[in-house]
Design an enzyme around this catalytic site. Structure first.
Site, PDB file in Angstrom:
ATOM      1  CG  HIS A 148      23.889 -35.669   0.654  1.00 53.46           C
ATOM      2  ND1 HIS A 148      24.932 -35.966   1.711  1.00 53.46           N
ATOM      3  CD2 HIS A 148      22.811 -35.928   1.151  1.00 53.46           C
ATOM      4  CE1 HIS A 148      24.536 -36.301   2.804  1.00 53.46           C
ATOM      5  NE2 HIS A 148      22.925 -36.578   2.465  1.00 53.46           N
TER       6      HIS A 148
ATOM      7  CE  LYS B  29      22.214 -38.464  12.382  1.00 52.14           C
ATOM      8  NZ  LYS B  29      23.311 -38.384  13.187  1.00 52.14           N
TER       9      LYS B  29
ATOM     10  CB  SER C 296      20.103 -34.381   9.088  1.00 53.52           C
ATOM     11  OG  SER C 296      19.473 -33.900   7.780  1.00 53.52           O
ATOM     12  CB  SER C 297      17.359 -29.662   7.498  1.00 51.17           C
ATOM     13  OG  SER C 297      17.822 -30.310   6.352  1.00 51.17           O
ATOM     14  CB  CYS C 298      15.992 -35.127   6.931  1.00 54.18           C
ATOM     15  SG  CYS C 298      16.975 -36.383   7.988  1.00 54.18           S
TER      16      CYS C 298
ATOM     17  CE1 TYR D 170      21.510 -39.773   9.113  1.00 56.61           C
ATOM     18  CE2 TYR D 170      20.460 -37.882   8.557  1.00 56.61           C
ATOM     19  CZ  TYR D 170      21.499 -38.395   8.879  1.00 56.61           C
ATOM     20  OH  TYR D 170      22.403 -37.849   9.089  1.00 56.61           O
TER      21      TYR D 170
END
Length: 333
Positions: A185, A146, A113-115, A142
């Site tokens: 989301h 990742k 994920s871009s997070c 999270y």
């Protein structure tokens, strides 16, 4: 596999095939003629169980793996259940990555994920921005999980010569999305909010935050197409993406590829687009007491575009398809 793409009869395991990304990958592979896909529901295979996970790999002997299984959610869910998010994701990816190594899987693709990028990373965010600053606190558990998955792929490649690649998508939406207002989301949440307001004749819809943060959105079927494209790269091109030993080269090169569209818009503009898509005629009210999250999250997708892939679905097209999918779900329910 020499320099040929993935064979049509290759055994391909899609972990998380019922999720937004996993189901899109299945559709894409089937559309390209792959007919030897391995899928298991959570009931059939609990990836949190290391014994069951390894037994599956020993028994089924997959050639390729798309690791799309994860515990996911929006800002509210991440705030309420941080321990669940870090624990479950660490365990799932650890079990699958290690079992894939032991089973001598040819290639594994880990979906993140871009997070993973710092809250205030320079925009657009490049792959080398990884680990350069503090994360957004609302989804840090999270994100840390990742990041650990990326490091696992990198470490296994260095130590064991595996070919494990991590891909980081921007914000995704599309068929099979989660429309639960408590843990979805932004796009599916907005679709449901505007639809229910339209049905009830409500005069206004409340949206969290100021509406000022900017976000990038990628249609899930485009994401799947990018994943299958990358998995099918010839050996030389694929292996060039797998990172290198920083202690040897002095360069920070994680086995990481961003997947996105390369442009973004404000949440306010997005809300107006969803409102138009749904056909709601009331007002939008922003609840500024609620968190905005990261000010901006735009992916630098130049690495992917140089390889030869770019997204094909516009946001207007994608929102229309997503709303149609939501309506189908409503009618079947």
């Amino acid at each position: 596999m020499s320099n040929n793409p993935v064979a049509r009869n290759a055994r391909i395991y899609i972990a998380g095939h019922r999720g937004l990304v996993g189901s899109a990958i299945v559709r894409n592979l089937q559309g390209k003629g792959y007919d030897n896909l391995l899928t298991r529901t959570h009931t059939e295979l609990d990836l949190i169980d290391p014994v069951a996970t390894e037994a599956f790999f020993v028994r089924e002997k997959p050639d390729y793996v798309f690791l799309a299984a994860a515990k996911v959610g929006g800002i509210l869910a991440n705030n309420l259940y941080p321990a669940n998010f870090i624990r479950d994701n660490l365990v799932i990816q650890t079990n699958v990555i290690h079992a894939a190594y032991k089973a001598q899987v040819k290639r594994l693709m880990f979906l993140g994920s871009s997070c993973i990028y710092p809250k205030l990373a320079p925009q657009p965010m490049k792959e080398e921005s990884l680990l350069t600053g503090p994360l957004e606190p609302t989804n840090r558990p999270y994100a840390v999980a990742k990041i650990a998955g990326i490091e696992m792929c990198w470490s296994y490649n260095r130590q064991y010569g595996t070919k494990f690649l991590a891909v980081m998508p921007t914000n995704l939406y599309g068929p099979g999305d989660n429309y639960d207002l408590n843990n979805s989301h932004v796009i599916p949440a907005l679709i449901r909010k505007f639809h229910e307001a339209k049905q009830a004749g409500s005069k206004e819809v409340v949206v969290w935050g100021t509406g000022n943060p900017k976000r990038e959105f990628l249609y899930s079927d485009d994401m799947a197409d990018a994943c299958v494209f990358l998995m099918n790269l010839p050996d030389e091109d694929y292996e060039s993406l797998l990172g290198d030993d920083e202690s040897r080269t002095g360069r920070f090169e994680p086995p990481l590829v961003n997947i996105g569209v390369g442009d973004d818009l404000t949440i306010k503009t997005l809300a107006e687009m969803v409102k138009d898509t749904v056909g709601y005629t009331g007002e939008i009210v922003f609840d500024t007491s609620k968190p905005d999250g990261t000010p901006r999250k735009l992916m630098d997708v130049s690495r992917l575009q140089r390889i030869g892939w770019s997204s094909q679905t516009s946001l207007v097209q994608g929102l229309g398809r997503a709303y149609a999918d939501f309506l189908r779900g409503q009618s079947s329910a």
